[in-house]
Design a protein around this motif. Structure first.
Motif, short mmCIF file in Angstrom:
data_model
loop_
_atom_site.label_atom_id
_atom_site.label_comp_id
_atom_site.label_asym_id
_atom_site.label_seq_id
_atom_site.Cartn_x
_atom_site.Cartn_y
_atom_site.Cartn_z
N LEU A 330 0.66 -0.84 0.12
CA LEU A 330 0.07 0.21 -0.09
C LEU A 330 0.78 1.14 0.16
N SER A 331 2.22 1.36 0.57
CA SER A 331 2.67 2.56 0.97
C SER A 331 3.48 2.72 -0.15
N ALA A 332 3.97 1.29 -1.38
CA ALA A 332 4.65 1.96 -2.32
C ALA A 332 3.67 2.15 -3.04
N VAL A 333 3.26 1.54 -3.85
CA VAL A 333 2.43 2.41 -4.98
C VAL A 333 1.39 3.51 -4.26
N ILE A 334 0.92 3.97 -3.21
CA ILE A 334 1.09 5.75 -3.40
C ILE A 334 1.81 5.95 -4.00
N LEU A 335 3.38 5.91 -2.89
CA LEU A 335 4.45 6.37 -3.37
C LEU A 335 4.51 7.02 -4.64
N ALA A 336 4.70 5.53 -5.26
CA ALA A 336 4.60 5.06 -7.17
C ALA A 336 4.30 6.24 -7.34
N TYR A 337 2.55 6.72 -7.23
CA TYR A 337 1.54 7.99 -7.87
C TYR A 337 1.94 9.26 -7.44
N LEU A 338 2.55 9.11 -6.01
CA LEU A 338 3.56 10.62 -6.05
C LEU A 338 4.03 11.19 -6.84
N VAL A 339 5.58 9.82 -6.54
CA VAL A 339 6.65 10.05 -7.26
C VAL A 339 6.92 10.41 -8.92
N PHE A 405 9.16 -1.04 -9.32
CA PHE A 405 8.62 -1.63 -10.02
C PHE A 405 6.58 -1.40 -10.10
N ALA A 406 6.11 -0.55 -8.55
CA ALA A 406 4.62 -0.27 -8.58
C ALA A 406 4.94 1.46 -9.78
N VAL A 407 6.19 1.75 -10.11
CA VAL A 407 5.75 3.01 -10.63
C VAL A 407 6.02 2.22 -12.49
N GLN A 408 6.05 1.43 -12.86
CA GLN A 408 6.37 0.80 -14.05
C GLN A 408 5.00 0.38 -14.11
N GLN A 409 4.25 0.35 -13.84
CA GLN A 409 3.43 -1.16 -13.63
C GLN A 409 1.83 0.59 -13.50
N LEU A 410 2.27 1.34 -12.75
CA LEU A 410 0.88 2.90 -12.66
C LEU A 410 1.26 3.40 -14.43
N LYS A 411 2.78 4.09 -15.12
CA LYS A 411 3.62 4.93 -15.80
C LYS A 411 2.65 4.55 -16.34
N PRO A 412 2.21 3.93 -17.60
CA PRO A 412 1.16 3.48 -18.90
C PRO A 412 -0.03 4.40 -18.79
N ARG A 413 -0.48 3.94 -17.60
CA ARG A 413 -2.17 4.69 -17.23
C ARG A 413 -2.25 5.95 -17.01
N VAL A 414 -1.76 6.36 -16.89
CA VAL A 414 -1.63 7.92 -15.84
C VAL A 414 -1.06 8.71 -17.37
N LEU A 415 0.25 8.17 -17.86
CA LEU A 415 0.15 9.07 -19.36
C LEU A 415 -0.84 8.46 -19.88
N GLN A 416 -1.46 7.54 -20.34
CA GLN A 416 -2.85 7.54 -21.90
C GLN A 416 -3.85 9.09 -20.84
N LEU A 443 -7.99 4.88 -12.62
CA LEU A 443 -6.43 4.17 -12.49
C LEU A 443 -7.07 3.08 -11.37
N ARG A 444 -8.27 2.91 -10.98
CA ARG A 444 -8.44 2.35 -10.39
C ARG A 444 -8.19 0.32 -9.65
N SER A 445 -7.98 -0.17 -11.20
CA SER A 445 -7.94 -1.67 -11.44
C SER A 445 -6.14 -1.47 -11.64
N THR A 446 -5.42 -0.38 -12.43
CA THR A 446 -3.78 -0.29 -12.39
C THR A 446 -2.96 -0.35 -10.87
N LEU A 447 -4.20 0.41 -9.99
CA LEU A 447 -3.70 0.20 -9.05
C LEU A 447 -3.46 -1.19 -8.25
N GLY A 448 -4.67 -1.66 -8.35
CA GLY A 448 -5.13 -2.88 -7.83
C GLY A 448 -4.03 -3.55 -8.31
N ALA A 449 -3.98 -3.51 -8.91
CA ALA A 449 -2.60 -4.33 -10.49
C ALA A 449 -1.80 -4.41 -9.85
N ALA A 450 -0.84 -2.58 -9.82
CA ALA A 450 0.39 -2.59 -8.90
C ALA A 450 0.26 -3.02 -7.22
#
Length: 525
Positions: A330-339, A405-416, A443-450
């Motif tokens: 949970l901490s890593a996903v929140i931090l990944a979204y912010l960074v 790892f969380a950043v790479q999972q989130l990055k394509p979706r947030v850029l889209q 982002l909900r499903s991507t955040l869950g996957a990350a």
């Protein structure tokens, strides 16, 4: 991008970089610092050469074999159990390293099942054992990533192939290769960095000074010699080499490891009869190779005498492992979204230095985990009671290491999202709350996957626990290590199987959720 978001993003990035800086500062303050004279030592040069060699071999073989198997899966829609195979690939990639090592030792160790058929010269320990473990962990990841990439080839391209009657070679040259080449290069670089920083595999299967990597050498310098100067020199060396490679990857590639999973198999040209037989053969071989270490664990557990079963001993470590993994995820996903916010902001402003922001967000991937742990340990050990706060530090450092790892999972979706909605949000002058209400469903499903991905990775963590862990609250991986290091292989197999079943349940739940969403999305189109 709202000012509040930008400030939070910069604060998160600053926190991540500060953690790495404090770890190196802790080591430098304790010693006289790194010494360049060590770089001329033949032993150190041998370690550097072996680190590069095993990582390069692992990366090349993983990508070549993974690509071959991915083609077999993609071009063979008639194969049974393809979805289950891809789920097994995911489980193999996130499988805790100690679980795999326990299975490999039972299968190919000195008294392993298959060892009598491998000749008198066979030895699991050394380069061959390290390569086997790395290939087992990384080939499934490459398979999954390449299959997703192949699924992005438009159906119109394949219909054009049919109309033009292109040969198999021309199909590969003009349709497939342009689609996968960039992805294969990124995957090779990613696998190289992972293997270059490998710790548990090399520590368990290295077998001596001739097969030692920089990460293990750092551990040995700290654990056995307490030679801070040598450890610091090696740490800077590893950080520089892996960091340079990763910076080049970030600068000259898309930087994404995975394509969006469409979950849809489009029209494909028919494969030649010989190709169908070949694909079926290597597909079956891959099933056997992936399942063998797992089945070996089951047999080892069945050999355990009833009086020695201690299932209750596993309850507390299991709860500790789940709690730590959940909190870290949970901490890593929140931090990944912010960074990612500074990266998105730089891309939106078309700044050429966006890759530098991205490198900072991903830099813990190349920072030695052992150095982060020991550096922070030296810094905080005199100020806090580690018996009470040790697990908190395990969670903090593990979170930092999971962020890439969380950043790479989130990055394509947030850029889209930025490409489609950012201009609209700015024109409507939405507040940050209204913006989040729009962004959350996207982002909900991507955040869950990350979160699931990094939780699975966190469940196998062992190196940080070696520094900050306590005997009063053991984690399941550390318990496996304790059993295996005292030659209690059946007990280690039992604990490994429990950990593997937990990972399997999470993977199964994730896959079921992902496929359900893909079907709903496909039905709504």
């Amino acid at each position: 991008m709202p000012t509040l978001f930008r400030e939070l993003g910069l604060l998160a990035l600053l926190s991540l970089v500060s953690l790495t800086f404090l770890a190196f500062y802790g080591l430098m303050r304790f010693s006289s610092g790194a010494t360049l004279a060590l770089l001329t030592d033949p032993y150190i040069q041998g370690i550097v050469w072996f680190s590069i060699k095993q990582a390069a071999l692992s990366a090349v073989l993983s990508v070549l074999l993974g690509y071959l198997l991915a083609r077999a899966v993609y071009y063979s829609p008639w194969l049974k159990g393809r979805a289950a195979f891809l789920s097994l690939c995911l489980l193999a990639f996130v499988m805790p390293t100690l679980v795999l090592i326990t299975g490999l030792v039972a299968l190919l160790g000195r008294n392993g099942w298959l060892s009598p058929w491998l000749g008198a010269d066979w030895n699991l320990y050394g380069l061959q054992g390290i390569l086997l473990a790395h290939l087992y962990l990384n080939i499934p990841f490459v398979i999954r990533a390449v299959v997703m990439q192949l699924q992005t080839i438009p159906e119109s391209s394949w219909r054009l192939v049919l109309q033009l009657k292109l040969s198999a070679w021309q199909q590969w040259r003009y349709i497939e290769l342009p689609s996968v080449l960039g992805r294969l290069m990124v995957l090779a670089g990613f696998v190289f960095v992972l293997c270059f920083n490998s710790f548990a595999v090399v520590l368990a299967l290295g077998g001596g000074p001739q097969a030692t990597t920089l990460e293990v050498a750092i551990y040995q310098a700290l654990k056995y010699d307490f030679n801070i100067a040598e450890a610091l020199t090696l740490a800077w060396l590893q950080f520089s080499m892996a960091g340079l490679l990763f910076a080049l990857l970030a600068r000259f590639s898309s930087g994404a490891w995975l394509s969006p999973d469409t979950g849809v198999q489009r029209y494909l040209p028919s494969a030649q009869p010989w190709a169908r037989r070949f694909y079926t053969f290597i597909y079956g071989l891959a099933w056997v190779a992936l399942l063998l270490p797992i089945l070996t664990l089951v047999v080892e557990v069945l050999s355990l005498e009833a009086g020695r079963w201690q299932l209750m001993v596993l309850v507390k470590p299991t709860l500790v492992t789940l709690g730590l993994a959940l909190a870290s995820a949970l901490s890593a996903v929140i931090l990944a979204y912010l960074v990612l916010i500074p990266v998105r902001n730089a891309i939106l402003k078309q700044q050429r230095t966006y890759w530098l922001w991205e490198w900072l967000a991903l830099h813990t991937l190349v920072a030695p985990a052992m150095v982060l742990s020991v550096g922070l340990y030296i810094l905080v050990v005199r100020h806090i009671a580690l018996e009470d706060w040790g697990l908190v530090w395990v969670g903090i450092i593990n979170t930092a290491l999971l962020v890439p790892f969380a950043v790479q999972q989130l990055k394509p979706r947030v850029l889209q999202w930025d490409a489609q909605y950012e201009r609209m949000v700015l024109n409507l002058k939405l507040s940050w709350r209204e913006r989040l209400m729009i962004e959350w469903p996207w982002l909900r499903s991507t955040l869950g996957a990350a979160a699931v991905l990094v939780m699975l990775l966190a469940m196998g963590e062992v190196s940080i626990f070696a520094i900050f862990g306590t005997e009063q609250a053991l984690s399941l991986p550390w318990l496996i290590y304790s059993y295996a290091s005292t030659y209690r292989l059946p007990e280690a197999a039992l604990a490994s199987l429990v950990l593997l079943v937990l990972c399997g349940i999470i993977v199964w739940g994730w896959e079921a959720m992902r496929l359900k969403e893909a079907r709903l999305s496909h039905a709504s189109d």
